[in-house]
Write an enzyme that holds these catalytic residues in place. Structure first.
Site, PDB file in Angstrom:
ATOM      1  N   HIS A 364       0.838  -1.201   0.000  1.00 45.24           N
ATOM      2  CA  HIS A 364       0.000   0.000   0.000  1.00 45.24           C
ATOM      3  C   HIS A 364       0.877   1.257   0.000  1.00 45.24           C
ATOM      4  O   HIS A 364       0.686   2.166  -0.816  1.00 45.24           O
ATOM      5  CB  HIS A 364      -0.915  -0.029   1.244  1.00 45.24           C
ATOM      6  N   GLU A 365       1.838   1.293   0.908  1.00 43.79           N
ATOM      7  CA  GLU A 365       2.682   2.500   1.019  1.00 43.79           C
ATOM      8  C   GLU A 365       3.533   2.702  -0.235  1.00 43.79           C
ATOM      9  O   GLU A 365       3.674   3.820  -0.723  1.00 43.79           O
ATOM     10  CB  GLU A 365       3.572   2.433   2.265  1.00 43.79           C
ATOM     11  N   HIS A 368       1.786   4.474  -2.962  1.00 43.58           N
ATOM     12  CA  HIS A 368       1.826   5.945  -2.852  1.00 43.58           C
ATOM     13  C   HIS A 368       3.131   6.481  -3.444  1.00 43.58           C
ATOM     14  O   HIS A 368       3.129   7.443  -4.208  1.00 43.58           O
ATOM     15  CB  HIS A 368       1.769   6.371  -1.381  1.00 43.58           C
ATOM     16  N   GLU A 392      -4.975   6.058  -2.486  1.00 45.34           N
ATOM     17  CA  GLU A 392      -5.067   4.947  -1.537  1.00 45.34           C
ATOM     18  C   GLU A 392      -5.240   3.598  -2.242  1.00 45.34           C
ATOM     19  O   GLU A 392      -5.042   2.551  -1.640  1.00 45.34           O
ATOM     20  CB  GLU A 392      -6.226   5.175  -0.560  1.00 45.34           C
ATOM     21  N   HIS A 493      -6.793   9.264  11.819  1.00 42.50           N
ATOM     22  CA  HIS A 493      -7.209  10.152  10.737  1.00 42.50           C
ATOM     23  C   HIS A 493      -8.134  11.283  11.197  1.00 42.50           C
ATOM     24  O   HIS A 493      -8.329  12.247  10.463  1.00 42.50           O
ATOM     25  CB  HIS A 493      -7.865   9.336   9.622  1.00 42.50           C
TER      26      HIS A 493
HETATM   27  O1  X8Z Z   1      -3.951   4.766   7.096  1.00 46.02           O
HETATM   28  C1  X8Z Z   1      -3.886   3.881   6.275  1.00 46.02           C
HETATM   29  C2  X8Z Z   1      -2.592   3.637   5.520  1.00 46.02           C
HETATM   30  C3  X8Z Z   1      -1.777   4.849   5.411  1.00 46.02           C
HETATM   31  S1  X8Z Z   1      -2.323   5.919   4.157  1.00 46.02           S
HETATM   32  C4  X8Z Z   1      -1.789   2.574   6.229  1.00 46.02           C
HETATM   33  N1  X8Z Z   1      -4.935   3.073   6.047  1.00 46.02           N
HETATM   34  C5  X8Z Z   1      -6.217   3.252   6.722  1.00 46.02           C
HETATM   35  C6  X8Z Z   1      -6.127   2.905   8.191  1.00 46.02           C
HETATM   36  O2  X8Z Z   1      -5.156   2.252   8.598  1.00 46.02           O
HETATM   37  O3  X8Z Z   1      -7.041   3.247   8.938  1.00 46.02           O
HETATM   38  C7  X8Z Z   1      -4.982   1.949   5.105  1.00 46.02           C
HETATM   39  C8  X8Z Z   1      -6.300   1.299   5.347  1.00 46.02           C
HETATM   40  C9  X8Z Z   1      -7.158   2.317   6.019  1.00 46.02           C
HETATM   41 ZN    ZN Z   2      -2.415   5.213   2.222  1.00 44.91          ZN
END
Ligand code: X8Z
Ligand code: ZN
Length: 594
Positions: A364-365, A368, A392, A493
């Site tokens: 995933h990373e 990006h 994402e 977040h």
């Molecule tokens: O925050 C993330 C990534 C970094 S952009 C690891 N994600 C969300 C979370 O962990 O809440 C990926 C899945 C959803």
């Molecule tokens: Zn991400």
């Protein structure tokens, strides 16, 4: 020449209007060129301060980042104010698009004179989250320890204690959060948006209302799958813990999902594993058995991108990234990918442990970072994903291949002679990792949109949050929540102001990418078995889309790679179709849908 011919064919009055329009477009173009170079310089500076702060949190690095964020916000807001004179007057699509992007460049905008106050309050929320901890029986837990302990606990009393413990970091943040919302809303209104939520929704190139409708329609397509998964998990949890802990109907007790937010249920695989499961495979064991350490996991993920014909990551990536949690200092451990100089200085910041769950996160990373590398030739305002959902989705889409048995065998992680894996178990694992996120994402940003719109007031923050969790995730807390609870702020977040609808859209896009890629690679068979490893054709086509950054609207960008011009959950439903049928059989006779 063509221009002159057109003018000649117009009346005099419209010729004058035409010339004026051209003049204005030229003015806008030159204004934007200056704006882009100022913003780019501010970005380079802030990124470095942000990197140092995120990998070494002290009062001083906090202070430095706050100062630079304040300056950057003030610069962006002042540029938007100056750009007002072009509002609705420029028809050139590239210039008009840049002007629109400029308006929503700062995620949390400040009204004139408030940039410092906003940076201070958001910086402080960020740091309180990153350094938050709690203690149970003399043991101190940071978030990552708590997440692991919760995933491993099969004692409902202990699970509840950890789940509640982490939420104890949040109540002191409520007033600051409310203050931050009011500051940023004032900023968004000055930029011409109804509120911050409307501004965030505008990145999808449709009106905020249209986006909200699109999301509800997508959820309507997907929720039957979630309902079946939920019903199946509830039955298993009920069998494991009994009626007094997890009743056979109604909501699932959130802490029993083994995940702090109920967004990924793979932590309790041993509880959910199908009774008649055939051959399975333990990736975590395989990683250890093959001497994988964090960097080697990242190397392997890089290898996937390189197999598509993409470049190797630069030396500086390996020298400057943070792969594991450093000893003896506070850092922000939420995984992230960075471009420091908007060129080749890309990095990841993670606190990797050698677990199966980290394998897709690393892909995933890198998704990006490869996106960032690809769009570096774009002008500053187009140097980003076409929307957050795309950013994402790229690495998640790659991870759909990178977890397949055929790929894992190819790189020697899975023994080549291991019996064909049980298809249902494989798909169930995938679904547990990826489907609950959609319900969580909806709850998260419906809450935030409600807060930004003033429909949810601070006194109702927690009750509104739980009604959304009950509605979408169908989860409930282990016990009634205390009066001062502010549970949503126990999620990164929220305090970091990262829009979460991106993950919802990414959860849809990634299967569209997968469907298109498997077609391009000429891989037949079911979507969930397809690995695009080694396909240079996919790499070339994907590379073109990534390189376009956000220079074109969402629909056009999506079409470059998939031929489809809108988000569509049918690829996702195809992917899980065999599992959906299986779940329906398991749940036969149970009331799964409300
Ligand atoms: O925050 C993330 C990534 C970094 S952009 C690891 N994600 C969300 C979370 O962990 O809440 C990926 C899945 C959803
Ligand atoms: Zn991400």
């Amino acid at each position: 020449m063509i221009r002159n011919a057109i003018i000649a064919s117009l009346g005099l009055a419209s010729a004058a209007a035409f010339a004026q329009q051209n003049d204005l477009t030229e003015q806008a173009r030159s204004f934007l060129a200056t704006a882009e170079s100022q913003l780019s310089a501010a970005e380079d500076l802030t990124n470095r301060a942000d990197w140092v702060r995120s990998t070494y949190i002290t009062a001083d690095t906090d202070w430095l980042l706050e100062k630079l964020s304040t300056e950057r916000t003030a610069l962006a807001v002042s540029l938007v104010t100056q750009a007002r004179r072009f509002d609705g007057k420029v028809r050139d699509p590239e210039v008009a698009r840049k002007l629109a992007i400029l308006k929503r460049l700062v995620r949390m905008p400040a009204a004139a004179g408030s940039a410092a106050a906003l940076s201070e309050v958001s910086g402080s929320l960020n740091t309180r989250f990153a350094t938050g901890s709690f203690t149970i029986e003399d043991k101190r837990y940071l978030l990552q320890d708590a997440e692991r302990a919760l995933a491993q606990s099969r004692d409902p009393v202990k699970s509840a204690a950890i789940w509640e413990g982490w939420r104890s970091v949040a109540p002191p943040m409520r007033d600051d959060y409310a203050h931050m919302v009011s500051l940023a809303n004032a900023g968004a209104r000055e930029l011409g948006f109804a509120d911050v939520g409307a501004m965030w929704r505008s990145e999808y190139d449709v009106t905020p209302e249209a986006l909200a409708r699109e999301i509800d329609a997508l959820w309507k397509q997907i929720s039957p799958l979630y309902d079946e998964l939920h019903c199946y998990a509830r039955t298993k949890l009920n069998a494991r813990y009994g009626d007094s802990v997890q009743p056979a109907s109604g909501a699932i007790r959130a802490d029993l999902t083994g995940n702090m937010w109920g967004q990924n249920w793979t932590g309790i695989w041993d509880v959910l594993v199908p009774t008649e499961s055939g051959a399975t495979f333990d990736l975590e064991q395989a990683l250890h058995a093959n001497s994988y350490e964090p960097k080697k996991m990242v190397k392997a993920a890089e290898g996937f991108f390189v197999s598509l014909g993409m470049r190797s990551l630069p030396e500086s990536f390996w020298a400057r990234s943070q792969f594991t949690r450093p000893e003896g200092r506070d850092v922000d451990c939420n995984a992230s990918a960075w471009t420091i100089d908007q060129r080749d200085d890309v990095r990841i910041k993670m606190c990797i442990r050698v677990t199966a769950a980290e394998w897709p996160v690393i892909h995933h990373e890198l998704g990006h970072d490869y996106y960032q590398l690809a769009y570096q030739q774009q002008p500053f305002l187009f140097r980003d994903g076409v929307n957050g959902g795309f950013h994402e989705a790229i690495g998640d889409f790659i991870a759909l291949s990178a977890v397949t048995p055929s790929y894992l065998k190819r790189i020697g992680l899975e023994p080549a002679d291991l019996a064909e894996r049980d298809e249902t178990s494989y798909l169930l694992q995938q679904a547990l990792a990826r489907v609950p996120l959609l319900a969580f994402a909806l709850a998260m940003d419906k809450w935030r949109w409600g807060v930004f719109a003033g429909e949810i007031q601070p006194a109702d923050y927690n009750s509104a949050w739980w009604s959304l969790v009950e509605r979408y995730q169908k989860l409930r807390p282990p016990r009634a929540r205390p009066a001062d609870a502010f549970d949503i702020a126990a999620k990164y977040h929220i305090t970091a102001n990262v829009p979460y609808m991106s993950y919802f859209m990414a959860s849809v896009y990634q299967y569209q990418f997968q469907r298109a890629a498997c077609r391009i690679a000429g891989v037949d068979g079911p979507l969930h078995r397809c690995s695009i490893y080694g396909s240079k054709e996919v790499g070339a086509k994907l590379g073109e889309m990534l390189a376009s950054g956000r220079s074109r609207p969402t629909g056009q960008t999506l079409a470059m790679f998939t031929g489809e011009d809108r988000a569509d959950a049918s690829a996702m439903l195809d992917y899980y179709a065999p599992l959906y049928r299986w779940l329906k059989r398991q749940n036969a006779g149970k009331r799964c849908t409300p």
